[in-house]
Design a protein around this motif. Structure first.
Motif, short mmCIF file in Angstrom:
data_model
loop_
_atom_site.label_atom_id
_atom_site.label_comp_id
_atom_site.label_asym_id
_atom_site.label_seq_id
_atom_site.Cartn_x
_atom_site.Cartn_y
_atom_site.Cartn_z
N THR A 8 0.84 -1.19 0.00
CA THR A 8 0.00 0.00 0.00
C THR A 8 0.88 1.25 0.00
N LEU A 49 -2.70 0.76 -4.16
CA LEU A 49 -1.76 -0.36 -4.18
C LEU A 49 -0.64 -0.07 -5.18
N ALA A 64 -7.84 0.77 -5.47
CA ALA A 64 -8.89 -0.21 -5.19
C ALA A 64 -9.82 0.41 -4.15
N CYS A 71 -17.16 -1.94 -5.31
CA CYS A 71 -15.71 -1.98 -5.44
C CYS A 71 -15.33 -1.26 -6.74
N LEU A 73 -12.23 0.33 -9.29
CA LEU A 73 -10.83 0.26 -9.67
C LEU A 73 -10.49 1.45 -10.57
N ALA A 95 -6.02 -6.30 -5.42
CA ALA A 95 -7.24 -5.48 -5.25
C ALA A 95 -8.45 -6.37 -4.99
N ARG A 98 -8.44 -7.66 -1.50
CA ARG A 98 -8.88 -6.58 -0.61
C ARG A 98 -10.41 -6.50 -0.62
#
Length: 142
Positions: A8, A49, A64, A71, A73, A95, A98
């Protein structure tokens, strides 16, 4: 890449991330400024990330984002010299892990229509465009 590490981003990575995006990302986002990246890292420290090679150089990134419902991206980018070596796949897998840990059920990605190489990468990762949806945006001012 055998020596690839996904981690991260932290507050100390802001300038390196912006320089990386200027070189490796397609297009510029309205949020590509130090304050925007700092705000992201402060609000959700696990969202940005980074892929780092064995020499410690930044070779990839993805945001992410999780809003508790969906979710999202953004800013999947791989340095040109590191493309076609599994960097994007490793970032997307991280991702997705996560998201799964947060209870997310479906990821969506913002991909430029004009970025054909990205379309291949997203399809290879199992994503597909949804033609019934269009993206509507409005720049917000503070």
């Amino acid at each position: 890449m055998d020596d690839l590490r996904i981690r991260t981003a932290g507050p100390g990575d802001v300038e390196a991330v912006l320089a990386f995006w200027a070189e490796a990302a397609e297009g510029r986002s309205i949020s590509d400024d130090p304050e925007g990246v700092r705000r992201l890292v402060a609000r959700d420290p696990e969202a940005l990330l980074l892929a780092v090679d064995g020499r410690g150089e930044l070779v990839g990134s993805v945001v992410a984002g999780w809003d508790g419902w969906r979710c999202h991206l953004y800013r999947l980018a791989v340095h040109p010299r590191a493309r076609r070596r599994g960097v994007a796949s490793a970032l997307l897998a991280a991702a997705e892990r996560r998201f799964a840990g947060l209870g997310g059920r479906r990821g969506d990605a913002m991909v430029l229509d004009s970025n054909e190489p990205a379309h291949h990468a997203w399809r290879a990762a199992g994503y597909a465009p949804e033609p019934q949806w269009s993206r509507w945006t409005k720049p917000l001012t503070g």
